[in-house]
Motif scaffolding. Structure first.
Motif, short mmCIF file in Angstrom:
data_model
loop_
_atom_site.label_atom_id
_atom_site.label_comp_id
_atom_site.label_asym_id
_atom_site.label_seq_id
_atom_site.Cartn_x
_atom_site.Cartn_y
_atom_site.Cartn_z
N PHE A 149 37.43 34.69 29.36
CA PHE A 149 37.92 34.71 30.75
C PHE A 149 38.50 36.09 31.07
O PHE A 149 38.20 36.68 32.13
CB PHE A 149 39.00 33.63 30.94
CG PHE A 149 39.64 33.64 32.31
CD1 PHE A 149 38.96 33.17 33.42
CD2 PHE A 149 40.93 34.14 32.48
CE1 PHE A 149 39.54 33.19 34.69
CE2 PHE A 149 41.52 34.16 33.75
CZ PHE A 149 40.83 33.68 34.85
N ALA A 150 39.29 36.65 30.13
CA ALA A 150 39.90 37.96 30.36
C ALA A 150 38.83 39.03 30.55
O ALA A 150 38.96 39.89 31.44
CB ALA A 150 40.82 38.33 29.20
N SER A 151 37.75 39.00 29.76
CA SER A 151 36.75 40.04 29.96
C SER A 151 35.95 39.83 31.23
O SER A 151 35.54 40.81 31.86
CB SER A 151 35.84 40.25 28.73
OG SER A 151 35.41 39.04 28.24
N ALA A 152 35.77 38.58 31.66
CA ALA A 152 35.10 38.34 32.95
C ALA A 152 35.93 38.92 34.10
O ALA A 152 35.39 39.52 35.03
CB ALA A 152 34.87 36.85 33.15
N VAL A 153 37.26 38.75 34.03
CA VAL A 153 38.14 39.32 35.06
C VAL A 153 38.06 40.85 35.01
O VAL A 153 37.90 41.52 36.04
CB VAL A 153 39.60 38.85 34.86
CG1 VAL A 153 40.57 39.67 35.70
CG2 VAL A 153 39.73 37.37 35.19
N GLU A 154 38.15 41.40 33.80
CA GLU A 154 38.09 42.85 33.58
C GLU A 154 36.83 43.44 34.24
O GLU A 154 36.90 44.48 34.89
CB GLU A 154 38.02 43.06 32.07
CG GLU A 154 38.90 44.12 31.42
CD GLU A 154 40.13 44.57 32.17
OE1 GLU A 154 40.06 45.68 32.72
OE2 GLU A 154 41.15 43.84 32.22
N GLN A 155 35.70 42.74 34.07
CA GLN A 155 34.43 43.22 34.64
C GLN A 155 34.44 43.19 36.16
O GLN A 155 33.80 44.00 36.80
CB GLN A 155 33.28 42.36 34.15
CG GLN A 155 32.80 42.73 32.76
CD GLN A 155 31.78 41.74 32.24
OE1 GLN A 155 31.10 41.06 33.02
NE2 GLN A 155 31.68 41.65 30.92
N ARG A 156 35.15 42.23 36.72
CA ARG A 156 35.17 42.06 38.17
C ARG A 156 36.11 43.06 38.85
O ARG A 156 35.91 43.43 40.01
CB ARG A 156 35.70 40.68 38.44
CG ARG A 156 35.00 39.61 39.23
CD ARG A 156 33.57 39.52 39.37
NE ARG A 156 33.22 38.35 40.13
CZ ARG A 156 32.64 37.28 39.62
NH1 ARG A 156 32.31 37.25 38.36
NH2 ARG A 156 32.39 36.24 40.40
N LEU A 157 37.17 43.49 38.15
CA LEU A 157 38.24 44.28 38.79
C LEU A 157 37.76 45.55 39.50
O LEU A 157 38.15 45.78 40.65
CB LEU A 157 39.34 44.61 37.78
CG LEU A 157 40.31 43.47 37.42
CD1 LEU A 157 41.27 43.90 36.30
CD2 LEU A 157 41.12 43.02 38.64
N PRO A 158 36.90 46.39 38.86
CA PRO A 158 36.50 47.62 39.56
C PRO A 158 35.80 47.35 40.90
O PRO A 158 36.06 48.04 41.88
CB PRO A 158 35.56 48.30 38.57
CG PRO A 158 35.88 47.70 37.24
CD PRO A 158 36.33 46.30 37.52
N GLY A 159 34.94 46.33 40.93
CA GLY A 159 34.23 45.98 42.16
C GLY A 159 35.19 45.53 43.25
O GLY A 159 35.09 45.94 44.41
N TRP A 160 36.15 44.70 42.87
CA TRP A 160 37.15 44.22 43.83
C TRP A 160 37.99 45.40 44.34
O TRP A 160 38.27 45.50 45.53
CB TRP A 160 38.07 43.18 43.17
CG TRP A 160 37.43 41.82 43.00
CD1 TRP A 160 36.39 41.30 43.72
CD2 TRP A 160 37.80 40.83 42.04
NE1 TRP A 160 36.11 40.04 43.27
CE2 TRP A 160 36.95 39.71 42.25
CE3 TRP A 160 38.76 40.75 41.02
CZ2 TRP A 160 37.04 38.55 41.48
CZ3 TRP A 160 38.85 39.59 40.27
CH2 TRP A 160 38.00 38.51 40.49
N ARG A 161 38.36 46.29 43.39
CA ARG A 161 39.19 47.45 43.77
C ARG A 161 38.44 48.31 44.79
O ARG A 161 39.00 48.71 45.80
CB ARG A 161 39.49 48.27 42.51
CG ARG A 161 40.94 48.66 42.40
CD ARG A 161 41.25 49.31 41.05
NE ARG A 161 41.89 48.38 40.14
CZ ARG A 161 41.55 48.20 38.87
NH1 ARG A 161 40.54 48.88 38.34
NH2 ARG A 161 42.19 47.33 38.13
N ALA A 162 37.16 48.55 44.53
CA ALA A 162 36.36 49.38 45.43
C ALA A 162 36.23 48.72 46.81
O ALA A 162 36.36 49.38 47.85
CB ALA A 162 34.98 49.61 44.83
N ARG A 163 36.00 47.41 46.80
CA ARG A 163 35.80 46.68 48.06
C ARG A 163 37.07 46.70 48.92
O ARG A 163 36.99 46.67 50.14
CB ARG A 163 35.42 45.24 47.71
CG ARG A 163 34.82 44.46 48.83
CD ARG A 163 33.35 44.76 49.01
NE ARG A 163 32.82 44.03 50.17
CZ ARG A 163 32.78 44.51 51.41
NH1 ARG A 163 33.20 45.72 51.67
NH2 ARG A 163 32.29 43.78 52.40
#
Ligand SMILES: [Zn+2]
Length: 296
Positions: A173-187
């Protein structure tokens, strides 16, 4: 064909055998249910007490809740007094010693992470519903990874045979969140800001540096006055943003503010769907990120 048939049979046997799960878990909300599924998978038999359209500040104790709590090995609550009106009496009625607060079978997400609004906002004397800090930590994906790891350790304590599986679940779960964070940050990098009904999504806004432009309620738990709304409209006039309110929050003021400002008012659940797992939780945050990014 025979192989396929035996697979179907095996699946049916597994489905029918509820006792295959090692832990009987009760989650208060769909977000906590999603976290339980992410960490424990099939090792937990899960009951979620409230659907995504329910206001966790205001639930009533129901006999079905007490029945679920009676046989539970573990209760997973959001905590910080969010469920104070109904969870403690429900636990007391269930008379299950393992899930009393302070025991290993009682877990609060908010107790695992630092809280915003701790010590109460400036107008606490006016009637704040979050006196020990803002409980809505489930809206912050980063805090949720800390909570997932703490939950894995608690489950490992209650069911040592599953320790490795729970830790694997939390890490995945933690790595799935980690992978999502840059995209969310950019958006969200250039998001104008959000008006919320209540200070419930502030953990998400704070994580990504999105301005909270105001709340529809002047005082937590109290509907806004006409005068307060006029002042809010005047303050926000000429600015850009989006208004987001939950299904159980009255839409009238949100829609009026939207009309007066020429903004959108969007009804969006604070909770993922009832059956959500870790991926369902991430999809729920995707929807929030897209809505916030749509404000202009
Ligand atoms: Zn609240």
């Amino acid at each position: 064909m025979l192989k396929r048939l035996s697979f179907v049979l095996m699946s049916l046997i597994c489905l029918g055998n509820a006792s295959a799960a090692s832990l009987d878990v009760v989650a208060t909300s769909p977000s906590m249910g999603a976290l339980v599924r992410a960490v424990a998978g099939d090792r937990a038999a899960l009951r979620v007490l409230a659907g995504p359209d329910r206001d966790l500040h205001q639930l009533q104790v129901k006999p079905s809740m007490i029945r679920a709590l009676r046989s539970a090995d573990l209760v997973v609550a959001i905590g910080a007094e969010l469920e104070i009106g109904w969870l403690p009496p429900a636990i007391a009625s269930a008379a299950n010693p393992s899930i009393q607060p302070g025991r290993a079978g009682y877990f609060e997400a908010a107790a695992q992470v630092p809280l915003l609004d701790a010590g109460g906002p400036a107008d606490r004397a006016l009637g704040d519903v979050h006196p020990v800090g803002n409980p809505h930590v489930d809206m912050d994906p980063a805090r949720m990874t800390t909570i997932a790891r703490a939950l894995a350790e608690r489950m490992a304590q209650l069911d040592p045979g599953g320790a490795a599986a729970y830790r694997r679940g939390a890490e995945s779960f933690a790595s799935a969140v980690e992978q999502r964070l840059p995209g969310w940050r950019a958006r969200l990098a250039n998001a104008h800001g959000v008006v919320l009904y209540h200070r419930d999504a502030i953990y998400l806004l704070e994580r990504f540096g999105v301005p909270l432009l105001g709340t529809i309620e002047a005082v937590p738990g109290v509907p806004p006055s006409g005068r307060y709304l006029s002042e809010l409209t005047a303050k926000l006039s000429g600015k850009d943003g989006v208004i987001i309110y939950a299904p159980y929050q009255a839409p009238k003021a949100a829609n009026k503010l939207a009309r007066d400002l020429g903004w959108q008012a969007v009804r969006l659940s604070l909770e993922p769907p009832l059956k959500a797992d870790g991926n369902g939780y991430l999809a729920h945050l995707d929807a929030w990120v897209e809505t916030i990014a749509s404000g202009r």
